[in-house]
Design a protein around this motif. Structure first.
Motif, PDB file in Angstrom:
ATOM      1  N   GLY A 119       0.834  -1.191   0.000  1.00  0.00           N
ATOM      2  CA  GLY A 119       0.000   0.000   0.000  1.00  0.00           C
ATOM      3  C   GLY A 119       0.870   1.243   0.000  1.00  0.00           C
ATOM      4  O   GLY A 119       2.099   1.155  -0.083  1.00  0.00           O
TER       5      GLY A 119
ATOM      6  N   TRP B  23      -6.697  -7.260  -7.895  1.00  0.00           N
ATOM      7  CA  TRP B  23      -5.333  -6.828  -7.551  1.00  0.00           C
ATOM      8  C   TRP B  23      -4.616  -6.736  -8.895  1.00  0.00           C
ATOM      9  O   TRP B  23      -4.315  -7.770  -9.505  1.00  0.00           O
ATOM     10  CB  TRP B  23      -4.646  -7.805  -6.591  1.00  0.00           C
ATOM     11  CG  TRP B  23      -5.578  -8.488  -5.602  1.00  0.00           C
ATOM     12  CD1 TRP B  23      -5.742  -9.828  -5.416  1.00  0.00           C
ATOM     13  CD2 TRP B  23      -6.472  -7.862  -4.653  1.00  0.00           C
ATOM     14  NE1 TRP B  23      -6.676 -10.081  -4.440  1.00  0.00           N
ATOM     15  CE2 TRP B  23      -7.154  -8.895  -3.956  1.00  0.00           C
ATOM     16  CE3 TRP B  23      -6.783  -6.533  -4.330  1.00  0.00           C
ATOM     17  CZ2 TRP B  23      -8.099  -8.640  -2.964  1.00  0.00           C
ATOM     18  CZ3 TRP B  23      -7.741  -6.285  -3.347  1.00  0.00           C
ATOM     19  CH2 TRP B  23      -8.363  -7.327  -2.680  1.00  0.00           C
TER      20      TRP B  23
ATOM     21  N   LYS C  22     -13.265   2.779   2.790  1.00  0.00           N
ATOM     22  CA  LYS C  22     -12.408   2.661   1.599  1.00  0.00           C
ATOM     23  C   LYS C  22     -12.669   1.335   0.886  1.00  0.00           C
ATOM     24  O   LYS C  22     -12.566   0.268   1.487  1.00  0.00           O
ATOM     25  CB  LYS C  22     -10.951   2.749   2.048  1.00  0.00           C
ATOM     26  CG  LYS C  22      -9.918   2.603   0.958  1.00  0.00           C
ATOM     27  CD  LYS C  22      -8.594   3.185   1.445  1.00  0.00           C
ATOM     28  CE  LYS C  22      -7.423   2.737   0.604  1.00  0.00           C
ATOM     29  NZ  LYS C  22      -6.174   3.409   0.999  1.00  0.00           N
TER      30      LYS C  22
ATOM     31  N   ILE D 108      -5.092   2.989  -4.612  1.00  0.00           N
ATOM     32  CA  ILE D 108      -4.259   3.003  -5.827  1.00  0.00           C
ATOM     33  C   ILE D 108      -2.841   3.415  -5.440  1.00  0.00           C
ATOM     34  O   ILE D 108      -2.646   4.422  -4.744  1.00  0.00           O
ATOM     35  CB  ILE D 108      -4.853   3.968  -6.877  1.00  0.00           C
ATOM     36  CG1 ILE D 108      -6.238   3.462  -7.296  1.00  0.00           C
ATOM     37  CG2 ILE D 108      -3.930   4.076  -8.089  1.00  0.00           C
ATOM     38  CD1 ILE D 108      -7.032   4.421  -8.144  1.00  0.00           C
TER      39      ILE D 108
ATOM     40  N   GLY E   5      -1.070   0.737  -9.676  1.00  0.00           N
ATOM     41  CA  GLY E   5      -1.503  -0.489  -8.982  1.00  0.00           C
ATOM     42  C   GLY E   5      -2.850  -0.264  -8.329  1.00  0.00           C
ATOM     43  O   GLY E   5      -3.016   0.650  -7.519  1.00  0.00           O
ATOM     44  N   ILE E   6      -3.814  -1.093  -8.696  1.00  0.00           N
ATOM     45  CA  ILE E   6      -5.199  -0.909  -8.238  1.00  0.00           C
ATOM     46  C   ILE E   6      -5.593  -2.077  -7.333  1.00  0.00           C
ATOM     47  O   ILE E   6      -5.465  -3.241  -7.728  1.00  0.00           O
ATOM     48  CB  ILE E   6      -6.138  -0.847  -9.459  1.00  0.00           C
ATOM     49  CG1 ILE E   6      -5.804   0.388 -10.299  1.00  0.00           C
ATOM     50  CG2 ILE E   6      -7.614  -0.854  -9.033  1.00  0.00           C
ATOM     51  CD1 ILE E   6      -6.461   0.408 -11.668  1.00  0.00           C
TER      52      ILE E   6
HETATM   53  C1  BTN Z   1      -3.183   2.257  -0.810  1.00  0.00           C
HETATM   54  O1  BTN Z   1      -2.427   2.180   0.160  1.00  0.00           O
HETATM   55  O2  BTN Z   1      -4.284   2.811  -0.710  1.00  0.00           O
HETATM   56  C2  BTN Z   1      -2.784   1.679  -2.133  1.00  0.00           C
HETATM   57  C3  BTN Z   1      -3.098   0.219  -2.234  1.00  0.00           C
HETATM   58  C4  BTN Z   1      -2.731  -0.376  -3.572  1.00  0.00           C
HETATM   59  C5  BTN Z   1      -2.925  -1.869  -3.620  1.00  0.00           C
HETATM   60  C6  BTN Z   1      -2.708  -2.435  -4.994  1.00  0.00           C
HETATM   61  S1  BTN Z   1      -3.230  -4.109  -5.118  1.00  0.00           S
HETATM   62  C7  BTN Z   1      -2.478  -4.241  -6.681  1.00  0.00           C
HETATM   63  C8  BTN Z   1      -1.164  -3.502  -6.603  1.00  0.00           C
HETATM   64  N1  BTN Z   1      -0.112  -4.374  -6.102  1.00  0.00           N
HETATM   65  C9  BTN Z   1       0.333  -3.981  -4.899  1.00  0.00           C
HETATM   66  O3  BTN Z   1       1.205  -4.570  -4.234  1.00  0.00           O
HETATM   67  N2  BTN Z   1      -0.323  -2.882  -4.518  1.00  0.00           N
HETATM   68  C10 BTN Z   1      -1.275  -2.432  -5.505  1.00  0.00           C
END
Ligand code: BTN
Length: 269
Positions: A59, A74, A125, A129, A146-147
């Protein structure tokens, strides 16, 4: 819920580049890490990595991202923008807009956006991203978008305090959209918006959409940066995607990064 399937995703795609080169993994450490390795090895614009499960999901701000098997999307997209690094935050803006649009098409409910890139449903939430970039002053080598979108996660599957701040499409709408279709729809919108960025007035139109969905604007917010923490009123989104805030003494500041908490949203009381 259907399994992730490369062919089914492709059948729903309406893109030229996004998702045309795609890897679908049953399990992976992090799709962002895999996408970065592919980008460094020369993967083309629009390359996508999707996984059914991440065991080391990342994240923002070094946090981990819960990504249990079969419960979400993911996904990471490799983008090779032909523009300078200062415009890269625009990609985060359109990533958030495209997920919001795809969720709306699938469920009839439109997630709001908490600046810069959290998607919110029912004050919690539903999607985060993580954008990672390799660039120097004048040239952007790649951006990884990354979503992480919680689709079917039940509240009791979120450990500890996370249940207070996180939710899923199923919890908020009672519907379980097909993940293959949702992935394709996100990519369809994402590419369309990405191409609009280079057209005259294109970003201004997208920024208007973003403003409409951004629940941060007009609210009192708490900003936690590396060296400081303060409160202000969120006023606008600038041309370079900063959050424009007004302090109590009337001065304005542009926030480019940091945690921005909005009272009553995603667990901030
Ligand atoms: C956040 O902290 O809000 C961002 C989270 C992002 C998560 C996505 S899941 C697909 C991609 N791979 C990862 O390891 N993280 C992003």
């Amino acid at each position: 819920m259907t399994d992730l399937d490369r062919q089914v995703i492709s059948d729903w795609l309406d893109t030229r580049a996004f998702g045309r080169n795609i890897e679908v993994h049953e399990t992976i450490g992090s799709t962002n890490k895999r996408a970065r390795d592919l980008a460094l090895a020369g993967a083309p614009n629009g390359t996508v990595v999707v996984a059914d499960e991440q065991v080391d999901g990342r994240g923002r701000r070094g946090r981990s991202w819960l990504s249990p098997k079969g419960t979400g999307i993911w996904m990471s997209v490799v983008i090779r923008p032909g523009f300078e690094a200062s415009l890269a935050p625009r990609i985060t803006v359109i990533a958030a807009l495209s997920v919001s649009e795809a969720v709306y098409v699938a469920t009839g409910c439109r997630p709001s956006i908490k600046w810069p890139n959290d998607l919110i449903m029912g004050n919690k939430k539903v999607c985060g991203i993580l954008t990672e970039i390799k660039a120097d002053d004048s040239y952007t080598d790649y951006v990884i978008a990354g979503i992480g979108l919680n689709v079917s996660t039940r509240t009791d599957q979120f450990p500890g305090d996370l249940a207070m701040s996180a939710t899923s499409i199923y919890e908020e709408t009672g519907t379980l959209p097909d993940r293959n279709r949702l992935i394709a729809d996100i990519l369809n919108s994402f590419e369309y918006m990405y191409e609009s960025l280079t057209q005259p007035g294109g970003f201004d139109r997208l920024r208007m959409q973003y403003r409409d969905l951004c629940l941060t604007l007009g609210r009192r917010v708490r900003i936690s940066g590396v060296n400081e923490e303060f409160e202000a009123i969120a006023k606008d989104i600038s041309d370079d995607c900063a959050l424009v805030v007004e302090l109590d003494d009337g001065t304005k500041r542009e926030i480019l990064s940091g945690d921005v908490s909005v009272r009553g949203i995603a667990g901030y009381i």
